[in-house]
Scaffold this motif. Structure first.
Motif, short mmCIF file in Angstrom:
data_model
loop_
_atom_site.label_atom_id
_atom_site.label_comp_id
_atom_site.label_asym_id
_atom_site.label_seq_id
_atom_site.Cartn_x
_atom_site.Cartn_y
_atom_site.Cartn_z
N UNK A 82 16.85 -27.34 -16.97
CA UNK A 82 15.80 -28.31 -17.32
C UNK A 82 14.69 -27.66 -18.14
N UNK A 83 14.42 -26.38 -17.89
CA UNK A 83 13.41 -25.66 -18.66
C UNK A 83 13.93 -24.27 -19.00
N UNK A 84 13.36 -23.69 -20.06
CA UNK A 84 13.73 -22.35 -20.50
C UNK A 84 12.44 -21.57 -20.75
N UNK A 85 12.39 -20.34 -20.24
CA UNK A 85 11.25 -19.44 -20.48
C UNK A 85 11.75 -18.22 -21.20
N UNK A 86 11.08 -17.87 -22.30
CA UNK A 86 11.33 -16.59 -22.96
C UNK A 86 10.22 -15.63 -22.57
N UNK A 87 10.59 -14.38 -22.21
CA UNK A 87 9.58 -13.37 -21.94
C UNK A 87 10.17 -11.99 -22.23
N UNK A 131 5.46 -36.93 -16.63
CA UNK A 131 6.30 -37.70 -17.54
C UNK A 131 7.12 -38.76 -16.81
N UNK A 132 7.47 -38.48 -15.54
CA UNK A 132 8.28 -39.41 -14.79
C UNK A 132 9.72 -39.46 -15.23
N UNK A 133 10.14 -38.49 -16.02
CA UNK A 133 11.52 -38.41 -16.53
C UNK A 133 11.74 -36.99 -17.01
N UNK A 134 12.98 -36.61 -17.35
CA UNK A 134 13.21 -35.25 -17.86
C UNK A 134 12.32 -34.94 -19.07
N UNK A 135 11.71 -33.76 -19.06
CA UNK A 135 10.79 -33.38 -20.12
C UNK A 135 11.57 -33.03 -21.39
N UNK A 136 11.14 -33.55 -22.51
CA UNK A 136 11.76 -33.30 -23.80
C UNK A 136 10.70 -32.84 -24.80
N UNK A 137 11.15 -32.21 -25.86
CA UNK A 137 10.30 -31.79 -26.98
C UNK A 137 9.16 -30.89 -26.50
N UNK A 138 9.46 -29.97 -25.60
CA UNK A 138 8.43 -29.09 -25.04
C UNK A 138 8.44 -27.72 -25.70
N UNK A 166 7.39 -21.42 -23.15
CA UNK A 166 8.24 -22.38 -22.44
C UNK A 166 8.86 -23.38 -23.41
N UNK A 167 10.13 -23.70 -23.16
CA UNK A 167 10.85 -24.65 -23.98
C UNK A 167 11.63 -25.61 -23.09
N UNK A 168 11.81 -26.84 -23.55
CA UNK A 168 12.81 -27.70 -22.94
C UNK A 168 14.15 -27.41 -23.63
N UNK A 169 15.24 -27.68 -22.94
CA UNK A 169 16.56 -27.27 -23.44
C UNK A 169 16.93 -27.98 -24.73
N UNK A 170 16.49 -29.22 -24.91
CA UNK A 170 16.80 -29.92 -26.16
C UNK A 170 16.18 -29.21 -27.35
N UNK A 171 14.99 -28.62 -27.17
CA UNK A 171 14.34 -27.88 -28.26
C UNK A 171 15.12 -26.60 -28.56
N UNK A 172 15.60 -25.92 -27.52
CA UNK A 172 16.41 -24.71 -27.73
C UNK A 172 17.62 -25.02 -28.60
N UNK A 173 18.33 -26.09 -28.29
CA UNK A 173 19.54 -26.45 -29.03
C UNK A 173 19.21 -26.83 -30.47
#
Length: 366
Positions: A196-201, A223-230, A271-278
């Motif tokens: 659901x979330x990705x952290x780079x460090x 958001x009340x739903x899966x976070x996108x575009x983070x 921090x990133x949401x997975x859709x942004x990573x892809x």
């Protein structure tokens, strides 16, 4: 007098047409040439889907034909044939824990930029903030290739023992950090899309995992739903380009002409949401290589995919000399998530204090 209805209708149609063209060109670029389309139209349905899969694999993309019409798939195939990558990431895996995200759902995937010789740093992370299993967190370490075979043998043993090493066949060096960054985007896109979330460090960074997980849960609750575009981080605006040839951050005007970077994130942690990573990984194939990795990912790629920077500045301690002092301060313990560390003994001792604080605190830790 008001314009006639027919004239208004014509103007609206023209406006809609212009906006549609802007949207289409912004998303997918100019249309492929006629000869490319013709070659794709000659493919039957079976050949089309097979070609789609082959190009996806060849170009290391993450497109999906699921829920797409055949005309949409034809458009994808035509664009993939035209848009051969200018920055193909074709390094082979030396170590690949491809099933690290299998099993229970992953709330947070943390990928840590490390180096082959930094075994002690990885060991300390596994002992401290990387050991928190109750939050459905996975931690992996990203490495390039060392210069010595004996070190490579040691890495294989470490990978067999812990299952958290990802390594590709490029030389592990400062100027190759962008290869390491794209390796992470690629690996998440191929092997951990359910996170659901990705952290780079980095491996010299302390993470207060308790605060971080609570922060991410608040984002989801808001958001009340899966976070996108983070994309959330310590945002740097108008950072001056280093022109001193003696500095390891020196950038010549031939490499980058402007004197200031556009907005991007501190590479210490973001921090990133997975859709942004892809999206970033797919975009990296058409964006020329630039060796400053944090700027390439959170500046250039972020601009290419249209994601906005969200500030998390109060959560950072970037001064390693003040790490222990700030992370043990009663007030700052409530806000600091990321700290730059020089002394590994500080790493362990501060983690013990964080765990004790969480044990006494009046909020749930899991």
């Amino acid at each position: 007098m008001f314009p006639r209805k027919s004239l208004l209708l014509k103007r609206m149609c023209v406006l809609v047409g212009v906006l549609a063209c802007v949207w289409w060109f912004g998303l997918v670029g100019p249309p492929p040439s006629d000869d490319v389309y013709l070659s794709v139209l000659l493919l039957n349905d079976t050949e089309l889907l097979r070609t789609f899969d082959e190009l996806n694999a060849e170009l290391n993309l993450t497109y999906s034909a699921e829920n797409r019409t055949l005309d949409e798939v034809r458009g994808y195939v035509a664009r993939m044939r035209r848009n051969r990558p200018v920055n193909p990431h074709r390094f082979a895996y030396l170590i690949n824990p491809s099933r690290a995200c299998d099993g229970a759902p992953v709330f947070l995937l943390v990928y840590v930029h490390s180096a082959p010789g930094h075994y002690r740093r990885r060991a300390v992370i596994r002992q401290t903030w990387g050991s928190v299993a109750d939050f459905a967190v996975r931690v992996v370490f990203l490495l390039g290739r060392p210069d010595w075979k004996s070190m490579q043998d040691a890495l294989h043993m470490e990978a067999d023992l812990y299952g958290d090493i990802i390594q590709e066949d490029f030389v592990d060096s400062y100027r190759n950090l962008t290869h390491k960054a794209v390796m992470a985007l690629k690996w998440v896109s191929l092997h951990c899309t359910r996170a659901r979330f990705v952290l780079k460090t980095d491996d010299d960074v302390f993470v207060n995992m308790f605060l971080l997980v609570r922060h991410l849960r608040r984002l989801e609750a808001t958001d009340g739903r899966p976070v996108r575009r983070l994309l959330q981080c310590m945002v740097w605006r108008r950072m001056k380009v280093m022109r001193d040839p003696k500095s390891k951050w020196y950038i010549s005007r031939e490499e980058y002409r402007p004197d200031y970077f556009p907005t991007y994130c501190s590479g210490l942690a973001f921090l990133l949401s997975t859709d942004v990573v892809m999206s970033m990984y797919n975009a990296s194939l058409s964006l020329p290589f630039f060796w400053v990795d944090d700027f390439y990912v959170t500046g250039l790629l972020a601009a290419r995919v249209g994601v906005k920077h969200r500030s998390l500045a109060g959560a950072y301690n970037v001064r390693a000399n003040y790490f222990r002092q700030e992370f043990t301060d009663a007030q700052k313990q409530r806000t600091l998530m990321f700290g730059h560390v020089h002394d590994l003994n500080d790493f362990v001792e501060v983690w013990q204090q964080v765990v004790e604080y969480e044990t006494r605190a009046d909020h749930p830790t899991t």
